[in-house]
Design a protein around this motif. Sequence first.
Motif, PDB file in Angstrom:
ATOM      1  N   GLY A  38      12.039  -9.946  -0.871  1.00 32.49           N
ATOM      2  CA  GLY A  38      11.182  -8.873  -0.399  1.00 32.49           C
ATOM      3  C   GLY A  38      12.016  -7.714   0.089  1.00 32.49           C
ATOM      4  O   GLY A  38      13.214  -7.623  -0.193  1.00 32.49           O
ATOM      5  N   THR A 152       9.098  -4.684  -2.527  1.00 31.82           N
ATOM      6  CA  THR A 152       8.096  -5.732  -2.742  1.00 31.82           C
ATOM      7  C   THR A 152       7.716  -5.778  -4.213  1.00 31.82           C
ATOM      8  O   THR A 152       7.663  -6.859  -4.822  1.00 31.82           O
ATOM      9  N   SER A 156       8.977  -8.802  -6.833  1.00 37.59           N
ATOM     10  CA  SER A 156       7.883  -9.536  -7.483  1.00 37.59           C
ATOM     11  C   SER A 156       8.009  -9.466  -9.000  1.00 37.59           C
ATOM     12  O   SER A 156       7.833 -10.473  -9.705  1.00 37.59           O
ATOM     13  N   PHE A 169       2.906 -15.001  -2.051  1.00 38.20           N
ATOM     14  CA  PHE A 169       3.039 -13.853  -1.167  1.00 38.20           C
ATOM     15  C   PHE A 169       2.771 -14.300   0.269  1.00 38.20           C
ATOM     16  O   PHE A 169       1.798 -15.020   0.533  1.00 38.20           O
ATOM     17  N   LEU A 191      -2.092  -6.599  -2.745  1.00 41.39           N
ATOM     18  CA  LEU A 191      -1.204  -7.514  -3.470  1.00 41.39           C
ATOM     19  C   LEU A 191      -1.902  -8.094  -4.697  1.00 41.39           C
ATOM     20  O   LEU A 191      -1.301  -8.215  -5.772  1.00 41.39           O
ATOM     21  N   ILE A 205      -1.716 -16.321  -1.185  1.00 39.65           N
ATOM     22  CA  ILE A 205      -1.341 -15.255  -0.256  1.00 39.65           C
ATOM     23  C   ILE A 205      -1.610 -15.796   1.144  1.00 39.65           C
ATOM     24  O   ILE A 205      -2.741 -16.160   1.467  1.00 39.65           O
TER      25      ILE A 205
END
Length: 443
Positions: A38, A152, A156, A169, A191, A205
Amino acid sequence: MSTSTTTTTTNLIAGGAQLAVATGQNDLKSALKFITCGSVDDGKSTLIGRLLVDSKAVLQDHLAGVQRGGETDLALLTDGLSAEREQGITIDVAYRYFATENRKFIIGDAPGHEQYTRNMVTAASSADAAVVLVDATKLDWKDPSMELLPQTRRHSLLVNLLRVPSIVFTVNKLDAVEDPTLAFKNISEALTAFARAAQIPVRAIVPISALKGHNVVDARPGWCGYEGLSLLQLLEHLPATPAESTEAFAFPVQWVEKFSSSADTSQGRRVFWGRVATGGVQPGQTVTVLPSGQTAVVAQVLDHTRQPLAVLAGHSAGIVLDREVDVSRGDWLLAADTFEPTRELSVTVAWMDDEPLVAGRVYWALHGHRWVKAKVKRIVHKLDVNTLAEEDASELPPNAIGHIELSLQAPLATLPYARSRVLGSLVLVDTASNKTSGAVLIL
């Protein structure tokens, strides 16, 4: 060969996302290797420290050594380099090991700084799962259409590009915002929208506070409106990357052992040791030697304890052939009439050298234990690591990722990285300095 374990799939609702949990015995009893990644200062090192402390994986004397002002600085449990401690950042990938009653874990704390993208790529290439942290305090969490941080999105996209099987996440530092429930709701929606647009499969998440321990090891039902599992509970149920046993047999020879004496003329007098890359091996199989092209039949297979036993991908084996064949360290034993070795490769490269990659340069390429010279024919595209859009480029700077074409001095037996992480990857090494210059994924 042993029969495969039947895998059943159970759907759990976790924070509005479906978590596919593989309950096959082999998947869940294997150690899970995962990375945290991240943006900078999202709390990755603190999260790992919390996992270690709350799972009772840290000795008291170690805890005493990371006290700052009478409180435990969890990040110092993973930031092992002196430069990391002095600057308060993570530079290199730090691996830590711990276990619960249900599973063993290997954690990689990947750097968040853009300049250390290469370190993060290296860690992700062998990970079973990635935990992508999002710092709620850095976002305009009151706005449902907020923009996520570039790192981020970058990390990802990279873990998805590297085929990391499970992506989770975690929204961190929700204890530091005035309305954690609204913040988690809006960040989760952002997200989800990003992952859908980028075609990133997300396992779950989870709202957490790495500093206070909320939803890290122990679940905190109802906090932030979340009723799902804690992060550690989720990790205990994620499948390990399965061995590549469905592909054709491929075996990189690491060490050649010669019998001190043998009166048995029905087989060769050497044992070829290594780890089975793909497929499986048992007596009676016909194999081809790369690069010589000679063929032979497997007379005997030994496991790591030298017991006669068929061996599958991911496990060490000693192979004895039915006759004397010239095989050395770096050679490959391959299923006969299956692979088509090639000298021309189209690849994705994560560039790690401080000198930019330019067409025409020659490097050493390491595939398994085999070294061959590789020339960069051309740079096809440079990838925008924030969007993975392809851009024209004449060179790849440090930490860049791009598509290039390689011409090899000798043929290699490869598979696309999407099918095999072992046969589909190479390492490029500078011929003069011997520095690792690039990580290669074969298209």
